[in-house]
Design a protein around this motif. Sequence first.
Motif, mmCIF file in Angstrom:
data_model
loop_
_atom_site.group_PDB
_atom_site.id
_atom_site.type_symbol
_atom_site.label_atom_id
_atom_site.label_comp_id
_atom_site.label_asym_id
_atom_site.label_seq_id
_atom_site.Cartn_x
_atom_site.Cartn_y
_atom_site.Cartn_z
ATOM 1 N N ASP A 176 0.801 -1.223 0.000
ATOM 2 C CA ASP A 176 0.000 0.000 0.000
ATOM 3 C C ASP A 176 0.835 1.275 0.000
ATOM 4 O O ASP A 176 0.636 2.170 -0.829
ATOM 5 C CB ASP A 176 -0.949 0.016 1.209
ATOM 6 N N ASP B 164 0.883 3.855 -3.220
ATOM 7 C CA ASP B 164 0.249 5.153 -2.984
ATOM 8 C C ASP B 164 1.260 6.291 -3.151
ATOM 9 O O ASP B 164 0.935 7.358 -3.680
ATOM 10 C CB ASP B 164 -0.365 5.201 -1.583
ATOM 11 N N ARG C 23 -0.891 2.132 -7.997
ATOM 12 C CA ARG C 23 -1.781 1.098 -7.481
ATOM 13 C C ARG C 23 -2.516 0.359 -8.601
ATOM 14 O O ARG C 23 -2.600 -0.873 -8.596
ATOM 15 C CB ARG C 23 -2.798 1.704 -6.505
#
Length: 209
Positions: free
Chosen positions: A125, A129, A134
């Motif tokens: 993640d 990000d 993503r």
Amino acid sequence: MRQGNPKAIKDWDDLVKPGISVITPNPKTSGGARWNYLAAWEFAKRKFGSEAKAKDFVQTLYENVPVLDTGARGSSINFSQRNQGDVFISWENEAHLLEKEFGGKVDIVYPSLSILAEPPVTVVDKNVDRKGTRAVAQAYLEYLYTDEGQDIAGKNFYRPSSEKAQAKYVKQLPKLNLFTIEQAFGGWAKADKDHFADGGSFDQIYLKK
């Protein structure tokens, strides 16, 4: 092993016989070598019934290892190009690539027991990000498990997870009796501590040589 399998090597217990030269990297420095080590350990534990006998078995095996390279690539070169050793313990895909590259100079023998090696793949993640990647990362992850992605895996000698691809490549990737690190050793953290940390089973074994 060498073409025609002149030493008649069929399973793990053949690797501890006198006169057999085994090529495998150092498990203190090579991740792949740790899988080799633990597969041999678990084979012996199941066959002979105890951790102590497994330790003795693996110690005898490493007495047949003439040189411990730091990584799998060095071991591969020593076996295939420098003709060292009777048998090279390697990743399955590496064995197929050697067989393909050296035109019949090596044979592949599957043991009666081995480890299911499934390197993790995930979307991290904070990385995606931060980089704004993503969507492409998620698309790549999902693609790995499509029919096309699984076919590419099998074509390149990696074991696919889908039943369709497994059936297609069963001749080059035959079914094996496989266990997981979690089942046999309680996970990688415990396996590393017990076997490969300073003072672990490998140090105890190798310092006796």
